[in-house]
Write a protein that holds these residues in place. Structure first.
Motif, PDB file in Angstrom:
ATOM      1  N   LEU A  15       0.823  -1.218   0.000  1.00  0.00           N
ATOM      2  CA  LEU A  15       0.000   0.000   0.000  1.00  0.00           C
ATOM      3  C   LEU A  15       0.853   1.262   0.000  1.00  0.00           C
ATOM      4  O   LEU A  15       0.462   2.285  -0.570  1.00  0.00           O
ATOM      5  N   GLU A  17       3.616   1.843  -1.578  1.00  0.00           N
ATOM      6  CA  GLU A  17       3.969   2.169  -2.963  1.00  0.00           C
ATOM      7  C   GLU A  17       2.798   2.853  -3.670  1.00  0.00           C
ATOM      8  O   GLU A  17       2.963   3.857  -4.364  1.00  0.00           O
ATOM      9  N   SER A  18       1.626   2.283  -3.490  1.00  0.00           N
ATOM     10  CA  SER A  18       0.461   2.795  -4.219  1.00  0.00           C
ATOM     11  C   SER A  18       0.069   4.193  -3.769  1.00  0.00           C
ATOM     12  O   SER A  18      -0.224   5.063  -4.589  1.00  0.00           O
ATOM     13  N   VAL A  19       0.042   4.431  -2.457  1.00  0.00           N
ATOM     14  CA  VAL A  19      -0.405   5.760  -1.995  1.00  0.00           C
ATOM     15  C   VAL A  19       0.652   6.821  -2.290  1.00  0.00           C
ATOM     16  O   VAL A  19       0.321   7.986  -2.507  1.00  0.00           O
ATOM     17  N   LEU A  22       0.000   7.660  -5.798  1.00  0.00           N
ATOM     18  CA  LEU A  22      -1.275   8.371  -5.886  1.00  0.00           C
ATOM     19  C   LEU A  22      -1.089   9.832  -5.486  1.00  0.00           C
ATOM     20  O   LEU A  22      -1.643  10.745  -6.113  1.00  0.00           O
ATOM     21  N   ASN A  23      -0.286  10.043  -4.452  1.00  0.00           N
ATOM     22  CA  ASN A  23      -0.045  11.412  -4.013  1.00  0.00           C
ATOM     23  C   ASN A  23       0.790  12.190  -5.032  1.00  0.00           C
ATOM     24  O   ASN A  23       0.548  13.359  -5.309  1.00  0.00           O
ATOM     25  N   LEU A  28      -2.660   5.142  -9.478  1.00  0.00           N
ATOM     26  CA  LEU A  28      -2.174   3.985  -8.726  1.00  0.00           C
ATOM     27  C   LEU A  28      -1.175   3.225  -9.593  1.00  0.00           C
ATOM     28  O   LEU A  28      -1.507   2.765 -10.681  1.00  0.00           O
ATOM     29  N   LYS A  96       1.435  10.096   3.584  1.00  0.00           N
ATOM     30  CA  LYS A  96       0.279   9.218   3.370  1.00  0.00           C
ATOM     31  C   LYS A  96       0.635   7.741   3.592  1.00  0.00           C
ATOM     32  O   LYS A  96      -0.216   6.965   4.017  1.00  0.00           O
ATOM     33  N   MET A 100      -1.535   5.141   5.833  1.00  0.00           N
ATOM     34  CA  MET A 100      -2.186   3.965   5.234  1.00  0.00           C
ATOM     35  C   MET A 100      -1.584   2.659   5.733  1.00  0.00           C
ATOM     36  O   MET A 100      -2.245   1.611   5.664  1.00  0.00           O
TER      37      MET A 100
ATOM     38  N   GLY B  58      -6.399  -3.604  -7.203  1.00  0.00           N
ATOM     39  CA  GLY B  58      -5.350  -2.582  -7.251  1.00  0.00           C
ATOM     40  C   GLY B  58      -5.752  -1.272  -6.631  1.00  0.00           C
ATOM     41  O   GLY B  58      -4.925  -0.359  -6.536  1.00  0.00           O
ATOM     42  N   LEU B  60      -7.395   1.092  -3.330  1.00  0.00           N
ATOM     43  CA  LEU B  60      -7.071   1.139  -1.904  1.00  0.00           C
ATOM     44  C   LEU B  60      -8.183   0.564  -1.030  1.00  0.00           C
ATOM     45  O   LEU B  60      -8.072   0.585   0.201  1.00  0.00           O
ATOM     46  N   GLU B 197      -0.341   2.107 -14.973  1.00  0.00           N
ATOM     47  CA  GLU B 197      -0.943   2.919 -13.921  1.00  0.00           C
ATOM     48  C   GLU B 197      -2.452   2.926 -14.097  1.00  0.00           C
ATOM     49  O   GLU B 197      -2.968   2.732 -15.200  1.00  0.00           O
ATOM     50  N   LEU B 198      -3.138   3.150 -12.989  1.00  0.00           N
ATOM     51  CA  LEU B 198      -4.593   3.148 -12.988  1.00  0.00           C
ATOM     52  C   LEU B 198      -5.103   4.490 -12.490  1.00  0.00           C
ATOM     53  O   LEU B 198      -4.663   4.974 -11.435  1.00  0.00           O
ATOM     54  N   PHE B 207      -8.243   8.040  -1.108  1.00  0.00           N
ATOM     55  CA  PHE B 207      -7.271   7.796  -0.035  1.00  0.00           C
ATOM     56  C   PHE B 207      -7.944   7.940   1.331  1.00  0.00           C
ATOM     57  O   PHE B 207      -7.857   7.045   2.179  1.00  0.00           O
ATOM     58  N   VAL B 211      -8.587   4.865   3.975  1.00  0.00           N
ATOM     59  CA  VAL B 211      -7.909   4.835   5.275  1.00  0.00           C
ATOM     60  C   VAL B 211      -8.941   4.643   6.383  1.00  0.00           C
ATOM     61  O   VAL B 211      -8.759   3.815   7.296  1.00  0.00           O
ATOM     62  N   GLN B 214     -10.219   1.098   6.325  1.00  0.00           N
ATOM     63  CA  GLN B 214      -9.197   0.169   6.811  1.00  0.00           C
ATOM     64  C   GLN B 214      -9.078   0.237   8.336  1.00  0.00           C
ATOM     65  O   GLN B 214      -8.971  -0.795   9.009  1.00  0.00           O
ATOM     66  N   LYS B 215      -9.082   1.445   8.888  1.00  0.00           N
ATOM     67  CA  LYS B 215      -8.946   1.574  10.350  1.00  0.00           C
ATOM     68  C   LYS B 215     -10.151   0.948  11.059  1.00  0.00           C
ATOM     69  O   LYS B 215     -10.003   0.320  12.111  1.00  0.00           O
ATOM     70  N   PHE B 250      -1.711  -7.976  -1.663  1.00  0.00           N
ATOM     71  CA  PHE B 250      -1.789  -6.535  -1.870  1.00  0.00           C
ATOM     72  C   PHE B 250      -2.957  -5.934  -1.059  1.00  0.00           C
ATOM     73  O   PHE B 250      -4.088  -6.417  -1.122  1.00  0.00           O
ATOM     74  N   GLY B 251      -2.650  -4.900  -0.306  1.00  0.00           N
ATOM     75  CA  GLY B 251      -3.685  -4.113   0.362  1.00  0.00           C
ATOM     76  C   GLY B 251      -4.384  -4.787   1.518  1.00  0.00           C
ATOM     77  O   GLY B 251      -5.407  -4.291   1.985  1.00  0.00           O
TER      78      GLY B 251
END
Lengths: 110, 396
Positions: A15, A17-19, A22-23, A28, A96, A100, B58, B60, B197-198, B207, B211, B214-215, B250-251
């Motif tokens: 995550l 790497e991705s965020v 993204l920032n 992504l 970020k 995350m 892919g 978040l 990239e996406l 984001f 977050v 997830q929390k 991932f994630g």
């Protein structure tokens, strides 16, 4: 302010790497981040490499972190080596990746 | 087009021809669109094998890691297997939403996909390699350790009904027999690397909402104990004694993958021997070994041998029980006539049975969400609506 990496807390989720990307680029991808995951999956060896402005590369190995070390990064000829990437700008003051990170592997310290 | 590439690669192994097919946003963005598209792409191409990614793969959204493999079966239905770890995401970032594989190659080899390019690499000597050697060879030849490899082994080459595909060295996803779909095409592996990239609809909102979600999940689930968080058998002392580190897909904030070392000190964190152990997330297989009275060390060694061979451990354990202890690849092959196909879908801990019903499972896979994680946290897609809407620009 800087990022602290506790490699043994990392679960390799990617995550960060991705965020970071993204920032930086609003997309992504794992190709433009200032932090990359290094994985040798067959032997379950993994950690993080962070490109910083002040300390160069911070290599967070499971055996322990070492700032300033030269490291090619987890990549091959097709990927973008971390030395060619932009250094971490701490997202302008609210990193970020630290927000995350689900395990507390990446934290912000003064 | 958010979270999508808008195209599929269609490769004919018989001729080596590659073409691309554009996919519209409407076709790609429905809740069940990934499975439906996989099925229709397969049918359009004469019963092709299809690898694909989910709508949210892919992103978040927690545990949005899943890709899928679809292959038509003899009943005209389809066999579907999730693709876990980093492989689902890397597949999507390779530049294609789906990879359609038709025909039969005149020579054995592997499909190599990256950067919007797909090519078949003939490598007949792969037939002499086990699945681990295939994975290692591709990474060396293409010069990148993070290349994701879905490989068959000798059982897949032999089109055995108990064959299984191996993702980056490990068995863990459910579907049995799928590796024979590789074998009949002389396809030894599919390898991909995600350098694309996406786009997301609202990066800041995606984001922030992800977050928060997830929390909430972490608060609900508590600290992860790796495999033991999903399977009580992994809490046994004989498993803890060989446990190394927990690693996630991932994630995933609550991973189910625990690596066990049997060929070196489990506490060793630096690089050591080349094959120190095995990544356990195949709960039904580990449970079958424990139920047969096999301890964690021997179970891990059995998994390593089965993974190299590309054969289902439950099929092996059902036929051989404790006699499977210490068997190497050659011995497993010599006993192959004893192994039948096991239906793992209702077994405790399987991905298929991780959510409440088959429709929820299909929704998870089609959305690119891990059924095991979402089954544990409670599969309620409305709880993720802010995260999803900010990613794809609309509500599901």
């Amino acid at each position: 302010m800087r990022l602290n990496l506790e490699s043994l807390r990392c679960v390799g989720c990617g995550l960060c790497e991705s965020v970071c990307s993204l920032n930086r680029d609003s997309v992504l991808t794992a190709m433009s981040s200032s932090i990359i995951l290094h994985i040798e999956d067959k032997v379950n060896y993994f950690g993080l490499v962070l490109k910083t402005k002040d300390d160069g590369l911070v290599v967070a190995r499971p055996e322990g972190s070492s700032p300033g070390e030269q490291h090619p990064g987890s990549d091959g000829p097709g990927a973008k080596p971390i030395l060619l990437r932009e250094p971490c700008d701490l997202c302008g003051g609210e990193p970020k990746c630290a927000k995350m990170c689900p395990t507390g592997c990446i934290t912000v310290v003064d | 087009m958010y979270l999508r590439n808008g195209r599929a690669a269609i490769i004919d192994l018989s001729t080596g021809d590659l073409r691309e097919r554009e996919l519209t946003e409407d076709a790609l963005s429905g809740e069940m669109s990934s499975l439906e598209l996989s099925s229709s792409l397969s049918a359009e191409n004469g019963g092709a094998l299809v690898l694909g990614s989910g709508l949210l793969t892919g992103s978040l959204v927690p545990a949005a890691c899943a890709g899928m493999i679809f292959s038509p079966d003899e009943d005209g239905e389809g066999m579907v297997s999730p693709i876990m770890g980093m492989a689902g995401v890397e597949l999507k970032l390779s530049g294609f939403d789906f990879i359609v594989i038709k025909g039969e190659s005149p020579e054995a080899g592997y499909l190599w996909v990256r950067d919007g390019i797909a090519e078949f690499v003939p490598l007949p000597e792969m037939l002499e390699m086990d699945s681990w050697a295939r994975t290692d060879r591709i990474r060396v030849d293409q010069g990148d350790r993070r290349i994701q490899v879905i490989a068959s082994g000798p059982f897949g080459d032999g089109k055995h009904i108990s064959s299984r595909l191996v993702t980056n060295h490990w068995l863990g996803e459910d579907e049995v027999g799928l590796a024979s779909a590789f074998g009949k095409r002389r396809l030894c592996a599919v390898a991909f690397r995600g350098m694309g990239e996406l786009e997301v609809a609202d990066p800041e909102a995606h984001f922030a909402s992800s977050v928060n979600l997830q929390k909430d999940h972490i608060m609900k689930l508590g600290a992860s104990e790796g495999l033991a968080s999903y399977f009580g058998g992994a809490d046994a002392d004989h498993f803890k004694e060989i446990r190394h580190r927990v690693i996630g897909c991932f994630g995933c904030p609550h991973p189910c993958r625990s690596y066990a070392k049997v060929n070196e000190d489990p506490g060793k964190m630096s690089m050591g021997v080349s094959e120190p152990g095995y990544l356990h997330y195949d709960i039904p297989s580990l449970k079958a070994a424990f139920d047969a009275g096999i301890d964690s060390v021997d179970a891990t060694r059995i998994m390593m041998a089965c993974s190299k061979a590309g054969v289902d451990p439950i099929s092996v354990l059902s036929a051989l029980g404790k006699d499977a202890i210490g068997m190497d690849l050659a011995e497993l092959i010599s006993k192959s006539s004893l192994f039948g196909a096991m239906d793992r879908s209702r077994l405790q801990g399987s991905f298929t049975g991780a959510v409440s019903d088959s429709k929820s499972y299909s929704r998870c896979i089609s959305l690119g969400l891990c059924p095991r994680y979402w089954g544990k946290v409670g599969f309620d897609i409305s709880s993720a609506s802010l995260s999803i809407e900010s990613a794809i620009g609309k509500l599901l």
